[in-house]
Design an enzyme around this catalytic site. Structure first.
Site, mmCIF file in Angstrom:
data_model
loop_
_atom_site.group_PDB
_atom_site.id
_atom_site.type_symbol
_atom_site.label_atom_id
_atom_site.label_comp_id
_atom_site.label_asym_id
_atom_site.label_seq_id
_atom_site.Cartn_x
_atom_site.Cartn_y
_atom_site.Cartn_z
ATOM 1 N N ASP A 8 0.877 -1.199 -0.030
ATOM 2 C CA ASP A 8 0.026 -0.068 0.203
ATOM 3 C C ASP A 8 0.914 1.310 -0.065
ATOM 4 O O ASP A 8 0.538 2.170 0.820
ATOM 5 C CB ASP A 8 -0.994 -0.185 1.246
ATOM 6 C CG ASP A 8 -1.822 -1.008 1.127
ATOM 7 O OD1 ASP A 8 -1.804 -1.942 0.115
ATOM 8 O OD2 ASP A 8 -2.812 -1.086 2.003
ATOM 9 N N ASP A 48 -4.563 -0.755 -1.848
ATOM 10 C CA ASP A 48 -5.853 -0.702 -1.229
ATOM 11 C C ASP A 48 -6.849 0.196 -2.005
ATOM 12 O O ASP A 48 -6.652 1.014 -2.706
ATOM 13 C CB ASP A 48 -5.638 0.307 0.224
ATOM 14 C CG ASP A 48 -6.635 -0.165 1.236
ATOM 15 O OD1 ASP A 48 -7.190 -1.190 1.358
ATOM 16 O OD2 ASP A 48 -7.022 0.704 2.121
ATOM 17 N N HIS A 50 -10.860 0.841 -2.677
ATOM 18 C CA HIS A 50 -12.168 0.738 -2.154
ATOM 19 C C HIS A 50 -12.962 1.476 -2.971
ATOM 20 O O HIS A 50 -12.803 2.502 -3.562
ATOM 21 C CB HIS A 50 -12.081 1.627 -0.740
ATOM 22 C CG HIS A 50 -11.372 0.922 0.220
ATOM 23 N ND1 HIS A 50 -11.322 -0.319 0.883
ATOM 24 C CD2 HIS A 50 -10.173 1.469 1.030
ATOM 25 C CE1 HIS A 50 -10.588 -0.578 1.684
ATOM 26 N NE2 HIS A 50 -9.937 0.667 1.891
ATOM 27 N N HIS A 83 -10.909 6.965 1.920
ATOM 28 C CA HIS A 83 -9.399 6.569 1.449
ATOM 29 C C HIS A 83 -9.187 5.939 0.480
ATOM 30 O O HIS A 83 -10.147 4.787 0.347
ATOM 31 C CB HIS A 83 -8.396 6.417 2.609
ATOM 32 C CG HIS A 83 -8.612 4.952 3.292
ATOM 33 N ND1 HIS A 83 -9.638 4.553 4.182
ATOM 34 C CD2 HIS A 83 -8.047 3.599 2.974
ATOM 35 C CE1 HIS A 83 -9.479 3.512 4.114
ATOM 36 N NE2 HIS A 83 -8.509 2.757 3.789
ATOM 37 N N LYS A 108 -7.041 -4.948 -3.159
ATOM 38 C CA LYS A 108 -7.755 -5.454 -1.850
ATOM 39 C C LYS A 108 -8.706 -4.463 -1.340
ATOM 40 O O LYS A 108 -8.678 -3.148 -1.651
ATOM 41 C CB LYS A 108 -6.949 -5.968 -1.133
ATOM 42 C CG LYS A 108 -6.032 -4.846 -0.381
ATOM 43 C CD LYS A 108 -4.932 -5.485 0.700
ATOM 44 C CE LYS A 108 -3.871 -4.381 1.113
ATOM 45 N NZ LYS A 108 -4.935 -3.297 2.033
ATOM 46 N N CYS A 153 -2.170 -2.884 7.543
ATOM 47 C CA CYS A 153 -1.847 -3.766 6.269
ATOM 48 C C CYS A 153 -0.382 -4.521 6.396
ATOM 49 O O CYS A 153 -0.490 -5.654 5.838
ATOM 50 C CB CYS A 153 -2.105 -3.017 5.157
ATOM 51 S SG CYS A 153 -4.048 -2.503 5.151
HETATM 52 C C1 VGL Z 1 -4.673 0.528 5.698
HETATM 53 C C2 VGL Z 1 -6.285 1.349 7.222
HETATM 54 C C3 VGL Z 1 -7.500 1.216 6.181
HETATM 55 C C4 VGL Z 1 -3.242 0.206 5.442
HETATM 56 C C5 VGL Z 1 -5.523 0.314 4.778
HETATM 57 O O1 VGL Z 1 -2.683 0.308 4.315
HETATM 58 O O2 VGL Z 1 -2.621 -0.032 6.481
HETATM 59 N N1 VGL Z 1 -4.941 1.037 7.182
HETATM 60 N N2 VGL Z 1 -6.950 0.529 5.130
HETATM 61 ZN ZN ZN Z 2 -8.397 0.847 3.541
#
Ligand code: VGL
Ligand code: ZN
Length: 207
Positions: A8, A48, A50, A83, A108, A153
């Site tokens: 990420d 990430d 979403h 996010h 993901k 993550c």
């Molecule tokens: C993450 C919180 C929500 C991360 C992703 O990449 O650590 N943390 N989504």
């Molecule tokens: Zn996230």
């Protein structure tokens, strides 16, 4: 086969992003140096990714504030700011990350009904991304993991790698990672260590 998993390393988790991690951008040159080191046969990056209505967003829960505990799918869920929404700049990899040398991008967090910290499976534990099978097919024997955020993550990706890839040596590259809170980082490192993960720095790899 030696593989590097970059977790990420996206605008959203760097200063200026919607879920900025302090110093998140500082890992980009370190990740690039690891990629360029020639030590890895395979480089995988998780992303990430979403939908705008993702259930981990406080905005989807009436009366909930960001960074407080809520519920998703009957499980406790941290309420995040919106996010890494698909197709937005927030979800893109940091522009300086050398993504020409990334062999696979593992997305993901696409299911609005469950969060997904690990690059291997969702937080409910039942939906696998397929990354374990990919790494097994590539005969990976050593996996180094770094990225954002250490306490979410990165940690869950590391711990799932240990569980799903028995016999693979898994290491966490600390200086190529940043986390959200100091206590969370300390807990994550203790937990990863307890599962047999070596905690190393990029200099240990490149010397
Ligand atoms: C993450 C919180 C929500 C991360 C992703 O990449 O650590 N943390 N989504
Ligand atoms: Zn996230």
């Amino acid at each position: 086969m030696k593989a590097l998993l970059l977790v990420d390393i996206q605008n959203g988790f760097c200063p200026g992003g919607n879920l900025a991690v302090e110093g998140g951008h500082e890992i980009v040159p370190i990740a690039n140096a690891l990629i360029a080191s020639g030590r890895y046969d395979l480089v995988v990056a998780s992303q990430d990714w979403h939908p705008a209505n993702h259930g981990s967003f406080a905005s989807q829960h009436e009366g909930k504030n960001v960074f407080e505990l809520g519920e998703l799918g009957g499980q406790p869920q941290m309420m995040w700011p919106d996010h890494c929404v698909q197709g937005t700049a927030d979800a893109e990899f940091h522009p300086d990350l050398d993504n020409a040398k990334i062999d696979l991008v593992q997305r993901k967090g696409e299911n609005p009904l469950v969060d997904s910290y690990s690059a291997f499976r969702d937080n409910a534990g039942d939906a696998l991304t397929g990354l374990d099978g990919y790494l097994r097919d590539k005969r990976v024997t050593e996996l180094d993991v770094c990225g954002l955020a250490t306490d979410y993550c990165v940690r869950f990706s590391v711990e799932d790698a240990v569980e799903f890839l028995p016999g693979v040596k898994v290491r966490f590259v600390e200086d190529a990672s940043r986390g959200i809170t100091a206590e969370g980082i300390a807990q994550a490192i203790a937990s990863m260590r307890a599962k047999g993960v070596d905690v190393i720095n990029s200099a240990d790899i490149m010397r």
